[in-house]
Each structure stands twice: as structure tokens, then as C-alpha cells.
Design an enzyme around this catalytic site. Structure first.
Site, PDB file in Angstrom:
ATOM      1  N   CYS A 130      18.217-111.190  -4.404  1.00 40.46           N
ATOM      2  CA  CYS A 130      19.687-111.155  -4.398  1.00 40.46           C
ATOM      3  C   CYS A 130      20.252-110.132  -3.406  1.00 40.46           C
ATOM      4  O   CYS A 130      21.195-110.421  -2.665  1.00 40.46           O
ATOM      5  CB  CYS A 130      20.209-110.881  -5.802  1.00 40.46           C
ATOM      6  SG  CYS A 130      19.251-109.636  -6.684  1.00 40.46           S
ATOM      7  N   HIS A 243      26.334-107.164  -6.834  1.00 40.62           N
ATOM      8  CA  HIS A 243      25.659-106.054  -6.173  1.00 40.62           C
ATOM      9  C   HIS A 243      26.525-105.587  -4.991  1.00 40.62           C
ATOM     10  O   HIS A 243      27.165-106.411  -4.316  1.00 40.62           O
ATOM     11  CB  HIS A 243      24.308-106.497  -5.596  1.00 40.62           C
ATOM     12  CG  HIS A 243      23.279-106.835  -6.631  1.00 40.62           C
ATOM     13  ND1 HIS A 243      23.421-106.553  -7.968  1.00 40.62           N
ATOM     14  CD2 HIS A 243      22.050-107.414  -6.498  1.00 40.62           C
ATOM     15  CE1 HIS A 243      22.335-106.957  -8.619  1.00 40.62           C
ATOM     16  NE2 HIS A 243      21.495-107.485  -7.751  1.00 40.62           N
TER      17      HIS A 243
END
Ligand code: A2P
Length: 342
Positions: A130, A243
Site C-alpha cells: 500500500c 497512509h
């Protein structure tokens, strides 16, 4: 996209698995059927797929019969064991774990960057980590205009990257701390509520963690740029979804923040949110649930004359996992690289 495909989701009850179901429906993936698999703990559970209830089955050697495409997100061990079986049964596997990402026979794909690599697959295609995906989606268009020589990246990664148990741990611990009780840690080695942990995945002999190594190695593989030097520090933060990354990039030639904004405003999958006068920059909370990789705080890096600094944020469960996987499948369908029953 008219042909119809039989799809299997392995890890369907997990955070990413459920997002697979959502994204396939939202994007009208041309599926004939979507079968759901997880561990024996979830067998018999019912989940909604395109407004119809589907019963979750235990993953077994028989799970892949008649399947054209299998989307895996049940951890590396399950991927390692079942992916070859799925391929043997005639399915193409798109795997969200780190089991195969650095295998030279396995394409590691972000469709905005290296969709053509899909053609090289031998049954398995890997979905990158990710934190890698969101960084390369933003950096690649800049790299094409002005080759990157060095990247220093510090990440601020949400607990959803660890899975549903970690999200539960953050909310439970937050309540415990606010109620004056001791925070109980089961998923992480220390308390995550109101804290930061500079440890994601295991520590390696180099002093880096495995997450940091993934970010460094995968970036070079996806961008076909083995010459780029990269150093990463990955930090788990008490954020539920998305994130964030502070990225410092050294280019071959000087590049102005305005030039970078110009390039990025026309780049696929990227959204520029960058206006300091109104405190406009990407934030994990507002980015959650959306598809793009957001970039802001683009400025000259004062430590290098060819350097830029920037702030990149994306939903790690969508573009960082489920969406990118489904985009790989869509790319195969659109290009005619996925034959139903093939
Ligand atoms: P289950 O819910 O039955 O445990 P997350 O990353 O959000 O924690 O999700 C992990 C996913 O991987 C879940 O769907 C989980 O299913 C699945 N999983 C875990 N162990 C196995 C296993 N042995 N076989 C198949 N799926 C598994």
C-alpha cells in the site's frame, strides 16, 4: 467489457476482501459469479455481493474450479499455498500479499505506471504494498519528465494496514486511555492509541524493517528504475484509514514546485491539493473512501538544488489494495488478456 468472468475472493471477510466486493460492484466489473472464501471460522457466514447474499466458504483445494480470476488477500502464507493451485485450475491470481512481489516471473503492477508488465505473467500478478502504490503513482510522472536519482520517504501508516483486529485495538485502547485504564496491546508490541510506532513488519539485519525494504525494492521494480537510491522510515500512527508520506526527491535537473504541480495535475490517478494560503493539503481523514493519490505541500527541498519535498496521502485499503487489484483485473479484461474459461 462484455465478457463475463467467474471471480473468487480469498480472504473475503477481511478488510481488503470486503473492499474487493465493494469495488467490483461499484465499477461494474463484468463478473458472471463472485465466490467468497475465507478460513473455516467464517464458513457459512453471509455477505452481500451486488445486493445478493453469498455464503462464505472455507478455502480448499476445490475452491478454484471454474474460476477465471482469483483475488487473494488472506496473508502471504495462504497465497503461497493456494495460488499455485488456483493457477493449476486455470485461474489468473492477483495477489495482495507480499508472497510473490519480488519474484522475477511475477509482474508487480500499478496500472497507471506499468500495465504492460501484466502481459509477462505466468499465472500470478502481484499487487504492490500500500505505501508503495501511492508514492509511485505520484512520483512516476515526475520521473518521466526528469529522472529521479534519490528518494527519502517517511511514512505515517494507518492501523487498517494491519487488518481489522488492529482497527479494533486502536478504538478499544483509545477508550481505555480516556477512561484512565491501562491500554491492552495484542496486535502491536506497544500501545498504538495516542502513540507512534516506528516498526512495521519485522526488523531485518540491515536495521530497516521489512515494510521499509518493500517500499524501497518495489518502487524500483514498478518504475523499472533499479538505479534510484531510496531510504524509508515507516511509522504506524493512530489513524484508522489512509497512509500519509513525507517524500523528499532528488531529480537529475532542477524542477520547480509549479512545474511539478503542472505535471501532476494531468497525471492519471493523482489529485493535487496544494494551497498553503487556505491550509489546503491532503489529510488521511478526508481522503478515506476515495480513489486518488493526493499530493500537496509541494516545495523546493532546501537541502538539494534539484530537490522537491511533498506530502502524499491515499486510502490504503482502496488504491493501496482493493482498487489497484481490481484495476489490474479491468486492464486484463479491456486489453483482451483474460479469457473466460481459459
Ligand atoms: P477469517 O475472517 O475467516 O479469519 P484481515 O487482514 O482484515 O484481518 O483479514 C484477513 C482475511 O484472511 C480474512 O478474510 C480471514 O478469514 C482470511 N484468512 C485468515 N486465515 C485464513 C485461512 N487459513 N484460510 C483462508 N482465509 C484465511
Amino acid at each position: 467489457m462484455t465478457k463475463h468472468y467467474n471471480v473468487a475472493i480469498i480472504g473475503a471477510t477481511g478488510l481488503v476482501g470486503q473492499e474487493f466486493i465493494k469495488v467490483l460492484g461499484q465499477r461494474n466489473f463484468p463478473s458472471e459469479s463472485i465466490r467468497l472464501y475465507a478460513s473455516d471460522r467464517s464458513a457459512g457466514k453471509k455477505l452481500f455481493v451486488n445486493h445478493e447474499e453469498v455464503v462464505v466458504q472455507e478455502t480448499s483445494l476445490e475452491s478454484f474450479r471454474g474460476i477465471d480470476i482469483a483475488l487473494f488477500s488472506a496473508g502471504a502464507e495462504i497465497s503461497r499455498y493456494y495460488s499455485p493451485i488456483a493457477v493449476q485450475s486455470g485461474a489468473v491470481v492477483i495477489d495482495n500479499s507480499d508472497a510473490f512481489r519480488m519474484d522475477k516471473d511475477v509482474p508487480l503492477v500499478v496500472p497507471e505506471i506499468n500495465a504492460e508488465d501484466i502481459k509477462l505473467h505466468k499465472g500470478i500478478i502481484a499487487n504492490p504494498n500500500c505505501s508503495t502504490i501511492q508514492m509511485v503513482v505520484v512520483l512516476y510522472p515526475l520521473h518521466r519528465a526528469n529522472p529521479i536519482k534519490r528518494i527519502v520517504v517517511d511514512t505515517y501508516q494507518s492501523v487498517s494496514g494491519t487488518g481489522s483486529a488492529a482497527m479494533e485495538e486502536l478504538t478499544t485502547q483509545s477508550r481505555q486511555v480516556l477512561d484512565g485504564q491501562a491500554a491492552v496491546s495484542k496486535v502491536y508490541p506497544h500501545q498504538i492509541a495516542f502513540n507512534l510506532l516506528p516498526e512495521i513488519d519485522v526488523f531485518l539485519d540491515t536495521g530497516y524493517t521489512k515494510e521499509e525494504r518493500k517500499l524501497m525494492e518495489e518502487t524500483r521494480k514498478i518504475m523499472h528504475a533499479p538505479e534510484i537510491s531510496i531510504s524509508a522510515t515507516c511509522v504506524r500512527v493512530p489513524v484508522l484509514i489512509s497512509h500519509s508520506e513525507a517524500v523528499h526527491v532528488e531529480f537529475t535537473h532542477a524542477i520547480s514546485p509549479e512545474e511539478a504541480r503542472q505535471i501532476l495535475s494531468h497525471s492519471p490517478g493523482v489529485k493535487v491539493l496544494d494551497d498553503a494560503t487556505v491550509s489546503l493539503y491532503p489529510q488521511p481523514w478526508s481522503v478515506a473512501g476515495t480513489d486518488e493519490c493526493y499530493v500537496g505541500r509541494i516545495r523546493q527541498d532546501t537541502s538539494h538544488r534539484n530537490g522537491l519535498a511533498m506530502w502524499i496521502v491515499a486510502d490504503n485499503i482502496r488504491k493501496g489494495a482493493a482498487l489497484n487489484t481490481v484495476q489490474i483485473a479491468e486492464e486484463m479484461v479491456m486489453k483482451g488478456w483474460l479469457i473466460p474459461g481459459g
